[in-house]
Write a protein that holds these residues in place. Structure first.
Motif, PDB file in Angstrom:
ATOM      1  N   LYS A   1      24.510  13.125   1.105  1.00  0.00           N
ATOM      2  CA  LYS A   1      24.612  14.458   1.688  1.00  0.00           C
ATOM      3  C   LYS A   1      24.926  14.456   3.186  1.00  0.00           C
ATOM      4  N   THR A   2      24.563  13.375   3.868  1.00  0.00           N
ATOM      5  CA  THR A   2      24.756  13.323   5.318  1.00  0.00           C
ATOM      6  C   THR A   2      25.478  12.081   5.807  1.00  0.00           C
ATOM      7  N   GLY A   3      25.456  11.012   5.008  1.00  0.00           N
ATOM      8  CA  GLY A   3      25.937   9.726   5.506  1.00  0.00           C
ATOM      9  C   GLY A   3      24.895   9.092   6.415  1.00  0.00           C
ATOM     10  N   MET A   4      25.244   7.932   6.958  1.00  0.00           N
ATOM     11  CA  MET A   4      24.353   7.247   7.880  1.00  0.00           C
ATOM     12  C   MET A   4      24.389   7.895   9.254  1.00  0.00           C
ATOM     13  N   ALA A   5      23.245   7.949   9.892  1.00  0.00           N
ATOM     14  CA  ALA A   5      23.184   8.514  11.248  1.00  0.00           C
ATOM     15  C   ALA A   5      23.933   7.614  12.215  1.00  0.00           C
ATOM     16  N   ALA A   6      24.677   8.237  13.110  1.00  0.00           N
ATOM     17  CA  ALA A   6      25.391   7.474  14.125  1.00  0.00           C
ATOM     18  C   ALA A   6      24.413   6.871  15.118  1.00  0.00           C
ATOM     19  N   SER A   7      24.780   5.786  15.713  1.00  0.00           N
ATOM     20  CA  SER A   7      23.946   5.170  16.726  1.00  0.00           C
ATOM     21  C   SER A   7      23.840   6.097  17.937  1.00  0.00           C
TER      22      SER A   7
ATOM     23  N   LEU B   1      20.593  16.196  -6.058  1.00  0.00           N
ATOM     24  CA  LEU B   1      20.322  15.119  -5.099  1.00  0.00           C
ATOM     25  C   LEU B   1      19.295  15.485  -4.034  1.00  0.00           C
ATOM     26  N   SER B   2      18.407  16.443  -4.326  1.00  0.00           N
ATOM     27  CA  SER B   2      17.290  16.698  -3.417  1.00  0.00           C
ATOM     28  C   SER B   2      16.109  17.292  -4.172  1.00  0.00           C
ATOM     29  N   PHE B   3      14.936  17.194  -3.549  1.00  0.00           N
ATOM     30  CA  PHE B   3      13.706  17.701  -4.168  1.00  0.00           C
ATOM     31  C   PHE B   3      13.739  19.213  -4.352  1.00  0.00           C
ATOM     32  N   LYS B   4      14.649  19.910  -3.662  1.00  0.00           N
ATOM     33  CA  LYS B   4      14.682  21.368  -3.740  1.00  0.00           C
ATOM     34  C   LYS B   4      14.962  21.865  -5.164  1.00  0.00           C
ATOM     35  N   ASP B   5      15.462  21.006  -6.023  1.00  0.00           N
ATOM     36  CA  ASP B   5      15.689  21.405  -7.418  1.00  0.00           C
ATOM     37  C   ASP B   5      14.390  21.820  -8.103  1.00  0.00           C
ATOM     38  N   ARG B   6      13.273  21.253  -7.667  1.00  0.00           N
ATOM     39  CA  ARG B   6      11.989  21.602  -8.277  1.00  0.00           C
ATOM     40  C   ARG B   6      11.708  23.101  -8.143  1.00  0.00           C
ATOM     41  N   GLY B   7      11.931  23.631  -6.948  1.00  0.00           N
ATOM     42  CA  GLY B   7      11.683  25.045  -6.731  1.00  0.00           C
ATOM     43  C   GLY B   7      12.840  25.925  -7.134  1.00  0.00           C
ATOM     44  N   ALA B   8      14.065  25.410  -6.944  1.00  0.00           N
ATOM     45  CA  ALA B   8      15.251  26.223  -7.234  1.00  0.00           C
ATOM     46  C   ALA B   8      15.370  26.552  -8.717  1.00  0.00           C
TER      47      ALA B   8
ATOM     48  N   THR C   1       0.799  -1.227   0.000  1.00  0.00           N
ATOM     49  CA  THR C   1       0.000   0.000   0.000  1.00  0.00           C
ATOM     50  C   THR C   1       0.833   1.279   0.000  1.00  0.00           C
ATOM     51  N   VAL C   2       2.136   1.168   0.198  1.00  0.00           N
ATOM     52  CA  VAL C   2       2.991   2.344   0.316  1.00  0.00           C
ATOM     53  C   VAL C   2       4.008   2.382  -0.816  1.00  0.00           C
ATOM     54  N   SER C   3       4.083   3.513  -1.504  1.00  0.00           N
ATOM     55  CA  SER C   3       5.092   3.725  -2.537  1.00  0.00           C
ATOM     56  C   SER C   3       5.961   4.912  -2.165  1.00  0.00           C
ATOM     57  N   ALA C   4       7.164   4.938  -2.687  1.00  0.00           N
ATOM     58  CA  ALA C   4       8.096   6.030  -2.430  1.00  0.00           C
ATOM     59  C   ALA C   4       8.431   6.727  -3.735  1.00  0.00           C
ATOM     60  N   LYS C   5       8.419   8.047  -3.703  1.00  0.00           N
ATOM     61  CA  LYS C   5       8.845   8.831  -4.857  1.00  0.00           C
ATOM     62  C   LYS C   5      10.282   9.267  -4.608  1.00  0.00           C
ATOM     63  N   LEU C   6      11.171   8.893  -5.508  1.00  0.00           N
ATOM     64  CA  LEU C   6      12.614   9.026  -5.284  1.00  0.00           C
ATOM     65  C   LEU C   6      13.130  10.392  -5.721  1.00  0.00           C
ATOM     66  N   ASP C   7      12.761  11.411  -4.958  1.00  0.00           N
ATOM     67  CA  ASP C   7      13.179  12.759  -5.320  1.00  0.00           C
ATOM     68  C   ASP C   7      14.637  13.046  -4.983  1.00  0.00           C
ATOM     69  N   PHE C   8      15.317  12.097  -4.348  1.00  0.00           N
ATOM     70  CA  PHE C   8      16.758  12.271  -4.145  1.00  0.00           C
ATOM     71  C   PHE C   8      17.536  12.019  -5.432  1.00  0.00           C
ATOM     72  N   LEU C   9      16.849  11.610  -6.492  1.00  0.00           N
ATOM     73  CA  LEU C   9      17.508  11.391  -7.782  1.00  0.00           C
ATOM     74  C   LEU C   9      17.464  12.636  -8.673  1.00  0.00           C
TER      75      LEU C   9
END
Length: 436
Positions: A429-435, A92-99, A80-88
Motif C-alpha cells: 500500500k505504501t512501499g518502503m519508506a525513503a531514507s 490488505l489491512s485490518f480495516k476489513d474487520r470493521g468495514a 516473547t513477542v508474536s505478530a498477528k498478520l492482519d495485513f493478510l
C-alpha cells in the motif's frame, strides 16, 4: 432491540435511522449490545474460517458480502513477542474487520449511497465491501494519500474525492455529505458497528491461545478503532467468564502526531486544550477543543467552520487554535510531540494514525488506564528501521503498520512479558519508506 446511544448525554437512536452522530452533542455513538453466553473456545471447531465464526459475540451474526475476512496468522518474532498478520486481509489491512460489519449494515438498510473518509485503508475496505453489496460509494481522502491506496479505491468502483489539507479537513467534508438525505455514513470512528468488527482481532487471539490472552497487547492508535475494539472484546470476555486475567493495552503513536500520548502523560481525561504549541493540523479545532454548542466533544472545524475550498458547508468544530511552532518529521527541532499549527501539517510516515483530534479520545484514554497500560511514541527513524527489520524477516508491512514493532524494539518495562503486535497493513500500500 439493539440501538445506538450516546455515552456523553444518553441520547438514543434506532439502528434503522441514518443519524450518524448524536444530534445533541455531535459525538460518536456507542451500541447497546450484549453477546450471548455459553460459547467456549473449544466450541468453535468446524465453523467458518472467518471472523463470522464468533457470531454469538457480534451484533450482526452473518454477512452476505463477506470476503472471508479474519482468522489471520499469529507468528513469533522473538521468544516473547508474536505478530498477528492482519495485513493478510482481503483488502490488505485490518480495516476489513470493521468495514464488513458496516458494509453489511448498510446493505440491510439500503441507503441511496455510502460515504466514508479515510487516510486510505478504511476507504479501500469500504470501497470493496460496497462494491460487493452493490452500493454506490464515495470516499474522501486527504491530499497526499498514498497513490497505491487511491488506485485500490478507484479499482473497486468508488468515487474518490481528494480534499485539500489533512485528515481532519477530510472528515469535515465527508460529514457535510453525510448530513444529506439518504446517505449512510460509513464512519469507522462514529459508528460503533465498526468497533464490533475490530474486536474480533481479540477473539481470534483468545481462541488461538487456548482461551486466554497475552500479558500485553500493543495497538497503533490514531482514531483508536482497533484499540477500542480490543478493549471491548477484553471486557466482554471477562464479563462472560471466558478470561480471568486482562492484558495491558500499550497504545502507540508517532512522535510527530501524538495528542493522546500527551494527554495521557499530563494525566488528562481528554485531549489537552488547543493553544500555542498544541497539536493541530490545518488550524483545526476550537479554541478550547469543544464543539460550538459546548457539548464537550473535541471539535474538528477550521477557523471559520468551513470546508477548505470555502464552499460554505459548516464544519463541526470551533475556531482555529493559536499559532503553534511546526514540528519536523519527528516532532523535534523547535516543535513538540504535538507538531505545529497555523495550517502546517506535521509530517509522519505513519499516515494512518496521524489524527490530531480523535473524537473518541476520552474513551481511548480510559481504556488504556483501566488496563494498567500506557502510551509509547516512536520517532520517524524508528518507523523506518522497524519496516526494514520486518522486511528482513519476510514481512512486508506499511509504515503505519510497523509502529508497534518499532515501540517493542525500543524495549522498556512497558513491553515486558508476552506481547502481541498487530501488523495492520501491507507494504504494497505504501512501499518502503525513503531514507531520511
Amino acid at each position: 432491540m439493539t440501538s445506538y446511544h450516546c455515552p456523553v448525554d444518553g441520547t438514543r437512536s434506532a439502528i434503522t435511522a441514518l443519524t450518524w452522530c448524536c444530534p445533541v452533542c455531535r459525538g460518536p455513538w456507542d451500541l447497546d449490545f450484549t453477546p450471548a453466553r455459553g460459547v467456549a473456545a473449544n466450541a468453535l471447531a468446524g465453523r467458518a474460517d472467518s471472523l463470522w465464526r464468533y457470531k454469538e459475540f457480534l451484533p450482526l451474526d452473518t454477512s452476505a458480502i463477506s470476503l472471508g475476512e479474519g482468522r489471520t496468522p499469529l507468528v513469533p518474532l522473538t521468544d516473547t513477542v508474536s505478530a498477528k498478520l492482519d495485513f493478510l486481509m482481503p483488502t490488505l489491512s485490518f480495516k476489513d474487520r470493521g468495514a464488513v460489519m458496516l458494509g453489511e449494515l448498510a446493505r440491510r438498510l439500503g441507503p441511496d449511497r455510502v460515504v466514508a473518509d479515510s487516510s486510505g485503508n478504511a476507504g479501500t475496505s469500504f470501497a470493496a465491501y460496497c462494491a460487493r453489496a452493490g452500493l454506490p460509494c464515495t470516499v474522501y481522502v486527504p491530499e497526499g494519500t498514498s497513490a497505491k491506496k487511491t488506485e485500490q479505491i478507484r479499482a473497486h468502483g468508488a468515487r474518490l474525492v481528494t480534499v485539500p489539507g489533512g485528515r481532519e479537513a477530510t472528515a469535515r467534508a465527508a460529514r457535510a455529505a453525510a448530513d444529506e438525505p439518504g446517505v449512510f455514513y460509513a464512519s469507522h470512528v462514529f459508528n460503533p458497528y465498526f468497533l464490533h468488527g475490530t474486536k474480533t482481532y481479540t477473539y481470534e487471539l483468545w481462541e488461538d491461545l487456548g482461551g486466554r490472552l497475552p500479558e500485553a497487547l500493543t495497538v497503533p492508535v490514531g482514531n483508536g478503532t482497533l484499540l477500542l475494539g480490543v478493549a471491548l472484546a477484553v471486557a466482554e470476555l471477562h464479563a462472560l467468564g471466558l478470561i480471568t486475567a486482562r492484558p495491558r493495552l500499550i497504545a502507540v503513536q508517532a512522535e510527530a502526531v501524538s495528542p493522546l500520548a500527551a494527554a495521557f502523560r499530563a494525566g488528562a481525561d481528554d485531549l489537552l486544550p488547543v493553544g500555542a504549541g498544541d497539536l493541530l493540523r490545518d488550524g483545526e479545532g476550537g479554541a478550547d477543543g469543544l464543539l460550538p454548542d459546548g457539548g464537550g466533544v473535541p471539535g474538528a472545524g477550521g477557523a471559520d467552520g468551513l470546508l477548505p475550498d470555502g464552499g460554505g458547508v459548516p464544519g463541526p468544530g470551533g475556531g482555529a487554535g493559536a499559532g503553534g511552532v511546526p514540528g519536523d518529521a519527528a516532532g523535534g527541532a523547535g516543535g513538540n510531540a504535538a507538531g505545529g499549527a497555523g495550517g502546517v501539517e506535521p509530517a509522519t510516515l505513519a499516515e494512518g494514525i496521524a489524527i490530531p483530534r480523535p473524537p473518541r479520545a476520552r474513551q481511548i484514554l480510559t481504556a488504556v488506564r483501566e488496563s494498567g497500560g500506557t502510551f509509547l511514541t516512536v520517532p520517524e527513524d524508528g518507523i523506518r528501521e522497524a519496516q526494514r527489520d520486518l522486511a528482513a524477516r519476510g514481512l512486508f508491512v506499511e509504515t503505519t503498520g510497523v509502529a508497534c514493532w518499532a515501540a517493542v524494539r525500543a524495549g522498556g518495562d512497558a513491553v515486558r512479558g508476552e506481547v502481541v503486535v498487530p501488523l495492520c497493513g501491507s507494504g504494497l500500500k505504501t512501499g518502503m519508506a525513503a531514507s531520511a
